[in-house]
Design a protein around this motif. Structure first.
Motif, short mmCIF file in Angstrom:
data_model
loop_
_atom_site.label_atom_id
_atom_site.label_comp_id
_atom_site.label_asym_id
_atom_site.label_seq_id
_atom_site.Cartn_x
_atom_site.Cartn_y
_atom_site.Cartn_z
N GLY A 1 -42.98 79.85 -17.02
CA GLY A 1 -41.76 79.00 -16.60
C GLY A 1 -41.17 80.07 -15.45
N GLY A 2 -40.77 79.51 -14.33
CA GLY A 2 -39.99 80.32 -13.35
C GLY A 2 -39.86 79.33 -11.91
N GLY A 3 -40.51 80.04 -11.04
CA GLY A 3 -40.36 79.41 -9.64
C GLY A 3 -41.95 78.79 -9.27
N GLY A 4 -42.31 78.61 -8.17
CA GLY A 4 -43.55 78.12 -8.03
C GLY A 4 -44.64 79.08 -7.90
N LEU A 5 -44.22 80.36 -7.36
CA LEU A 5 -45.30 81.32 -7.24
C LEU A 5 -44.96 82.52 -8.02
N THR A 6 -43.94 82.59 -8.75
CA THR A 6 -43.73 83.59 -9.34
C THR A 6 -43.08 83.49 -10.85
N PRO A 7 -43.32 83.93 -11.95
CA PRO A 7 -42.49 83.80 -13.11
C PRO A 7 -41.13 84.32 -13.10
N TRP A 8 -40.26 83.80 -14.00
CA TRP A 8 -38.80 83.97 -13.93
C TRP A 8 -38.73 84.51 -15.49
N ALA A 9 -37.42 85.17 -15.75
CA ALA A 9 -37.18 85.47 -17.10
C ALA A 9 -36.83 84.22 -17.93
N THR A 10 -36.85 83.05 -17.21
CA THR A 10 -36.27 81.87 -18.22
C THR A 10 -37.38 81.59 -19.03
N ILE A 11 -37.21 80.81 -20.05
CA ILE A 11 -37.92 80.11 -21.05
C ILE A 11 -38.08 78.66 -20.88
N SER A 12 -39.44 78.45 -20.70
CA SER A 12 -39.73 76.88 -20.26
C SER A 12 -39.04 75.94 -21.48
N GLY A 13 -38.60 74.87 -20.94
CA GLY A 13 -38.09 73.74 -21.90
C GLY A 13 -36.63 73.90 -21.84
N TYR A 14 -36.02 72.82 -22.60
CA TYR A 14 -34.43 72.86 -22.84
C TYR A 14 -33.98 73.15 -24.05
N GLY A 15 -35.14 73.26 -24.93
CA GLY A 15 -34.61 73.79 -26.43
C GLY A 15 -33.91 74.88 -26.50
N SER A 16 -32.54 74.76 -27.33
CA SER A 16 -31.52 76.13 -27.34
C SER A 16 -32.41 77.08 -28.20
N GLU A 17 -31.71 78.00 -28.76
CA GLU A 17 -31.81 78.99 -29.70
C GLU A 17 -32.17 78.50 -31.01
N ASP A 18 -31.69 77.26 -31.16
CA ASP A 18 -32.16 76.61 -32.64
C ASP A 18 -33.33 75.72 -32.45
#
Length: 301
Positions: free
Chosen positions: A49-66
């Motif tokens: 998950g991230g941009g097109g060329l590089t990963p970001w610290a984001t987690i894929s998907g729209y699921g919350s912490e639950d």
């Protein structure tokens, strides 16, 4: 028809998403899609998950912490002399852990590499270790994640007449390897701005498509990657990315990647990314700066 196989892969991945969701649902609640639109990012070329060329610290998907989220993507980059196709699936669990699987296929269209075909599989894992992209608006604390990508290269096709069937015959030391990375991502909602910095430890040549290590260097290098994105509105994001690269092979004067992109998020189930990418030189056999279009479709929850 060059697009037929990617479309079939996308259909298969869609079926895999349905199956995975059924399995996960036995242990987890129904996906709640609790995260803000676009905050899951998109899926980059290696499946993270991230941009097109590089990963970001984001987690894929729209699921919350639950909850959790599952996404599939299909991507194509076409330059003057080459085509890169990628497809994959990523699962984000509890907005904390991400697991991904991707496959890449790289082909040539200009002699002497017009028959060239390279392929590799990538298995990735990412763990959020600090911060929160949305809730940490009153501090400069970014969301921070660590990750790893295991990459396995398949046999080289199309160069049999030259006696080349493996990337090691092009100077690579290994046909498999692991990238390690640390990403920090900061979303400044008041200014509709996202900033990301990634430090990657890698020996991969052209992301691993030309193997790992080489006749010039065979050690891990610390490679910086940067992304800047601006939220034009709730559903439209524009930005630029830069990714530095190693130079391990005598046959490949590898250059940095960079792009300018626009990502459209019509809903939490679909996103479309269009970019103009510069991939630099790719092998001394076609010594031309490779530029072209990047298009990626992502579906999921």
């Amino acid at each position: 028809m060059p697009y037929l196989k990617p479309l079939l892969i996308a259909a298969l991945l869609t079926s895999c998403i349905a199956c995975a969701s059924d399995v996960i649902a036995q242990a987890l609640p129904t996906p709640d899609k609790g995260k803000l639109l676009a905050t899951g990012g998109v899926i980059q070329l290696e499946g993270a998950g991230g941009g097109g060329l590089t990963p970001w610290a984001t987690i894929s998907g729209y699921g919350s912490e639950d909850s959790y989220g599952v996404n599939a993507h299909i991507t194509q980059v076409s330059t003057q002399d080459y085509r890169l196709q990628a497809a994959g699936v990523a699962i984000g669990i509890a907005d904390k852990l991400e697991m991904s699987l991707a496959t890449q296929k790289f082909t040539g269209s200009l002699a002497p590499l017009d028959k060239l075909e390279l392929q590799q599989d990538v298995v990735g894992i990412k763990l959020k270790v600090a911060g929160d992209l949305v809730t940490d608006q009153d501090t400069w604390q970014p969301q921070v994640a660590i990750g790893a990508m295991y990459k396995r290269n398949h046999a080289v096709k199309g160069l049999e007449a030259l006696g080349i069937t493996n990337v090691k015959q092009l100077g690579a030391v290994d046909d498999s390897g692991i990238d390690y990375y640390l990403s920090a991502t900061k979303l400044i909602l008041d200014h509709s701005l996202l900033l990301n910095g990634t430090l990657r430890l890698s020996k991969a040549n052209q992301m691993g498509l030309l193997g790992f290590g080489g006749d010039k260097r065979n050690h891990y290098q610390l490679l910086p990657e940067v992304s800047v994105a601006y939220l034009l509105n709730r559903k439209l994001v524009a930005g630029v990315e830069y990714r530095s690269k190693p130079q391990n092979l005598a046959v490949d004067n590898e250059k940095a990647y960079y792009d300018a992109f626009v990502a459209w998020f019509p809903s939490r189930s679909v996103s479309l990314t269009l970019a103009y990418a510069n991939l630099g030189d790719i092998t001394i056999f076609n010594p031309k700066n490779q530029r072209g279009w990047y298009l990626s479709l992502q579906i999921g929850n």
